[in-house]
Design a protein around this motif. Sequence first.
Motif, PDB file in Angstrom:
ATOM      1  N   PHE A 220       0.856  -1.188   0.000  1.00  0.00           N
ATOM      2  CA  PHE A 220       0.000   0.000   0.000  1.00  0.00           C
ATOM      3  C   PHE A 220       0.887   1.230   0.000  1.00  0.00           C
ATOM      4  O   PHE A 220       1.927   1.258   0.655  1.00  0.00           O
ATOM      5  CB  PHE A 220      -0.916   0.016   1.237  1.00  0.00           C
ATOM      6  N   ALA A 226      -3.831   0.334  -2.821  1.00  0.00           N
ATOM      7  CA  ALA A 226      -3.115  -0.924  -3.024  1.00  0.00           C
ATOM      8  C   ALA A 226      -2.098  -0.782  -4.141  1.00  0.00           C
ATOM      9  O   ALA A 226      -2.371  -0.159  -5.171  1.00  0.00           O
ATOM     10  CB  ALA A 226      -4.102  -2.041  -3.356  1.00  0.00           C
ATOM     11  N   LEU A 428     -10.636  -0.609   2.788  1.00  0.00           N
ATOM     12  CA  LEU A 428     -10.169   0.658   2.235  1.00  0.00           C
ATOM     13  C   LEU A 428     -11.274   1.697   2.134  1.00  0.00           C
ATOM     14  O   LEU A 428     -10.987   2.896   2.108  1.00  0.00           O
ATOM     15  CB  LEU A 428      -9.560   0.434   0.835  1.00  0.00           C
TER      16      LEU A 428
END
Length: 430
Positions: A220, A226, A428
């Motif tokens: 990340f 990502a 996320l």
Amino acid sequence: MFSKKRATAAIAVATGAALALAGCSGSSDTADTYDPNEEVTLDLAFWGNDVRAALYDEAIAAFEEEYPNITVNSSFLGFPEFWEKRQTEAAGGNLPDVMQFDYSYMRQYSQNNLLLDLDPYLGGIIETDALPENVLSIGVVDGVTTGLATSTNAWGMYTNPTLLSNVGVDEFAGGSWEDYNDWMAEVTAAGDGEVWGGTDWTGRIQNFEIQLRANGGELFNEDGAAGFDEEDLAAFWEQGDGIRADGTVIAQQKLEEVYPLSSFDSALTASELTWDNFGSGYLGNLGEAYPELGLIEPPITVEGSQDLYLKPSMLHTISSSTEHPEAAATLVNFLVNSPESGRIFGTNRGLPASETALAGADLDPLSQQIADYEASIEDRLGDAPPVPIVGFGSLEEKFRVLGTELGFGTVTVDDAVDQFFTEMDVVLNS
């Protein structure tokens, strides 16, 4: 004398929203010194047990002797209870002045402005000459230093020399992941159903990470996005298909039978890829029949890459709401940098990150082996990755669970990839 508070009750978990509302400014007016005539009391919180508490008591006594105007009140809890209490305190705006801190919580607390900006104190109250740049960078979130590593560890490979001698196979000589698979197959063949070369290394997200880093990538980035896609993850997990199918690595069912021990500290496998601070636990579980461990670098993905990095075993932070930032910074400097701290704690908190604290520590043979290992991989050490995203722990666990299911054959690689990315989307976007 210093006073001690021994908290023992678990505290209810506060919500993330409450944490955000509790946040206040994390910056500080720069100051090189504090008034030595001002009487100051600081609260210090850490997780651990009675052994660690006794070490902190000794360190606090030494600190208070050097700084008689500062009184330190300490409290400790077990790891889960420690974070439950911190979350409650954060919601109420009353975190302790100084805290032992875990890497996985750094981003959450830093981004909610709950931790003091330490940059104004670096090179002044907090000595930096003994802390290499790659150690100082560990505690940086969004360009601001909010934590100092007390100790470090690195990803490595433990081996069992006695077990290898028993089956008549030499130590892994290093090389690529394919070389490692071949070596494991040799050990497994020689072990004749009693000993295996290792476990399926594709079940650990850290092995995925160092392969990404070797190719210039990362898990990340600083913004939390990502650094890999579905094809990257599928290609990684597919590397385990062959060694699972042909029995090179120990079967997943066998791992379940020895849990909570691992196959390595059950003397079933001759190697284990893990953090280097796991060694003492392995030795303790293996017992007198296996008196030593090998510690070597993990397989190489790309020659000359800087795929490895130093990770903090733990850090020290200061609450942004402290009324005594200079005194708190003085305490943090003592706990991280002083030779006296190194002498007292030794490797209880991990291998000291500070060169001056390390010089004060009396290292046992395994600790010296770890220190030598971290020195030996210096050319492979790159910058630490960004501080883990909020929720990284749940992703790491999902990765492990999917690795287990791949070992059992209950999911395909494609299904595992779909499940992981579904979980990642939730983390996320939460």
